[in-house]
Structure formats: structure tokens, C-alpha cells
Design a protein around this motif. Structure first.
Motif, PDB file in Angstrom:
ATOM      1  N   LYS A  90      23.599  70.207  24.444  1.00 33.09           N
ATOM      2  CA  LYS A  90      22.377  69.889  23.718  1.00 33.09           C
ATOM      3  C   LYS A  90      22.008  71.020  22.746  1.00 33.09           C
ATOM      4  N   GLU A  91      22.127  72.266  23.283  1.00 37.21           N
ATOM      5  CA  GLU A  91      21.782  73.418  22.441  1.00 37.21           C
ATOM      6  C   GLU A  91      22.714  73.487  21.226  1.00 37.21           C
ATOM      7  N   ASP A 108      21.536  71.048  18.776  1.00 38.31           N
ATOM      8  CA  ASP A 108      20.321  71.562  18.129  1.00 38.31           C
ATOM      9  C   ASP A 108      20.673  72.571  17.045  1.00 38.31           C
TER      10      ASP A 108
END
Ligand SMILES: [Zn+2]
Length: 315
Positions: free
Chosen positions: A53-54, A57
Motif C-alpha cells: 500500500k505504501e 501511495d
């Protein structure tokens, strides 16, 4: 000799002790890194612990940043282009070294260029006001020594978006040699640049005289020798009505109107100008600067040349 050797040895020891003490004190006085850099230090990125997810992002942020940068770059290029146009009155290649009168346009748009010679001068200011009230731009051909006397008026002309050209330093009519022509035109061009930041490639010969060496010099420098198609003949002291009539009765698209703002009394021109503008507007004319007019004709000629090269249709 032995005494001398021992003396030198002692000095060495003192020197070593001194140096060691000095380094120690420096270490005490000076922090490991200067304090002013501390607040700008960013923590080292901990990329090893970044999850899916990071990572996504980070990718999104990177894309957004790149888009912003692209946006800024495009905007910067647009501003640069506008700046270039505004402060560099260059002329299309076909007009470099050419003499222009009216600018023939075949398009539907009706345009006219108002030009004012012999300023900057105190009368330039009310003319600027009239132009501003009507939201129109004009072209001013400056005399170098007048610009030297009224630099602030010159700056105002450029700040308000008008185009400027070179009209020599002394407004000479008589025959000049190459040296004088150089000084008359180059000194004026340099002063225009120094005071306003404008580089102009437009020259208008004083009195419209084309054979006294000045126009030839300007042509050799690839400037456009910008004449006119409508002369309001202010030197004959026409009434405001006569000035208005001269301009309106000669109106045609691509017309270049000669008026004066410098070197004399222009009260009748000042009286005539609002009505000239109103009359031309009523007839559907838009007002452009001379560089804009040249650019319009250049575009038309380029388009005509392109269409002329199109293959003819088979019967
Ligand atoms: Zn003049």
C-alpha cells in the motif's frame, strides 16, 4: 651542536603539545556539525519496511508531483513566450530588411495599426490614457534624445503593453555617412533597451526619407523600415475634424496610421484621437500593434504558400 639539537627537540615537543591542545579545544568549541543545518535534515527513508500500500501511495505522490512539474514547465514556457513577444519586437524573416507601407490582409478580420512618432514627450501621457480607456494597443517610434529626456514616459509606454520602434537619435533629414547612421540608430536602440528592456527591429525613417543613408543602414541590420499608409499631416496644422476625416476616409484593413505624440503641439491630435478610435470601432475595426500586423500578414502568406503547394485534383 648537541645543545642546538636538544633545543630543536624541545621546540618540537612544545609544538606537538600545543597542536594537540588546540585540536582538543576546537573540538570543544565547535559542535560536530553546524547547528544551522540541523533543522533542514530529513529523516533517512526507511524503504526496507515499505509495504504494498505504501509503495502505491509513494507512486501516486510521484505521479502527482510529476504532473505538477509538467504543469509548471508548460506555464513557464508560456510566460517566457509572452515575455519574448512583449519585449522583443522582432519581425518575421520576410520583413527583415524590407520596407512596409500598408499591410495587405485578405482575412475577414478588419484591423488597423495606430502609430505615434517623435516621442516620448509629455503629450504621450494623455494619448496613453485615451488608449487605455479604449483598451487598445498602439506603436510608438521614439527619438533617442527624447527618450533620454523622458525615460519615465518611455517606461510607461512599454509597461502599458504598446510596441516601440526606433526613429533615430536626432531626427535628421539630411544625407548621413555610415558612421552617423550607425550612431543615430544604434545609440537609440541601445537606449531603448537600457531604459525599457525592449529590443526592437522596427525602424521608421524621419520624414519618411528613404534615400539619406539611414533607411539603408537599418535595412542592412535586417530591421523592417516601417512606413505608413495614412498620413494625418499634422505638420500642416489640420483641425481635429480634418485629422478624423483623413483617418476614417482612408480606413482599410491593414492600414498603418501616422500620427505624432512628440516634438510639438498635439492638441488637435489629442482632440481627434477618441473620435478616430470610436469611428474605426463603429466600422468594425480592431486595433493591433505593427508587429502584430506583420505577424498576421506573415501567417496569411505562409498559409497561401502551403495551399499553393497542394496537389491539384485529378480531372
Ligand atoms: Zn518623426
Amino acid at each position: 651542536m648537541a645543545n642546538l639539537a636538544s633545543l630543536v627537540g624541545q621546540q618540537k615537543i612544545f609544538f606537538i603539545i600545543g597542536a594537540a591542545f588546540g585540536s582538543f579545544m576546537l573540538g570543544v568549541i565547535m559542535p560536530a556539525s553546524p547547528p544551522y543545518t540541523e533543522e533542514f535534515k530529513l529523516p533517512a527513508p526507511q524503504l526496507t519496511s515499505v509495504g504494498k500500500k505504501e509503495k502505491q501511495d509513494l507512486l501516486n505522490i510521484k505521479t502527482a508531483v510529476n504532473q505538477r512539474i509538467e504543469g509548471f514547465t508548460t506555464k513557464a514556457a508560456q510566460i517566457q513566450e509572452q515575455y519574448k513577444k512583449r519585449f522583443n519586437f522582432s519581425v518575421p524573416a520576410r520583413f527583415q530588411g524590407a520596407i512596409t507601407y500598408e499591410i495587405k490582409l485578405s482575412g475577414k478580420e478588419k484591423v488597423v495599426a495606430l502609430t505615434f512618432d517623435d516621442g516620448p514627450w509629455p503629450d504621450t501621457l494623455p494619448i496613453l490614457n485615451i488608449l487605455k480607456q479604449n483598451k487598445i494597443k498602439a506603436t510608438f517610434f521614439w527619438i533617442g534624445r527624447h527618450l533620454q529626456t523622458y525615460p519615465e514616459i518611455g517606461k510607461k509606454v512599454v509597461a502599458e503593453g504598446h510596441a516601440v520602434g526606433n526613429h533615430t537619435w536626432n531626427h535628421q533629414y539630411h544625407q548621413v555617412d555610415h558612421f552617423t547612421a550607425t550612431r543615430e540608430i544604434e545609440d537609440t536602440g541601445s537606449l531603448i533597451y537600457k531604459i525599457t528592456g525592449v529590443k526592437t527591429a522596427m525602424f521608421r525613417p524621419p520624414g519618411g526619407i528613404l534615400n539619406n543613408g539611414l533607411a539603408a543602414y537599418a535595412q542592412a541590420q535586417k530591421m523592417v523600415v516601417a512606413m505608413w499608409s495614412t498620413d494625418t499631416k499634422e505638420s500642416y496644422s489640420p483641425s481635429p475634424e480634418e485629422i478624423i476625416n483623413t483617418v476614417l476616409s482612408n480606413a482599410q484593413s491593414g492600414a498603418v496610421v501616422l500620427m505624432h505624440d512628440g516634438g510639438g503641439n498635439h492638441s488637435n491630435t489629442l482632440k481627434a484621437l477618441p473620435q478616430i478610435i470610436a469611428g474605426l470601432k463603429k466600422r468594425g475595426y480592431k486595433f493591433v500593434t505593427l508587429p502584430e500586423l506583420l505577424e498576421m500578414q506573415d501567417k496569411e502568406l505562409v498559409a497561401q504558400a502551403k495551399s499553393a503547394n497542394l496537389p491539384t485534383e485529378k480531372p
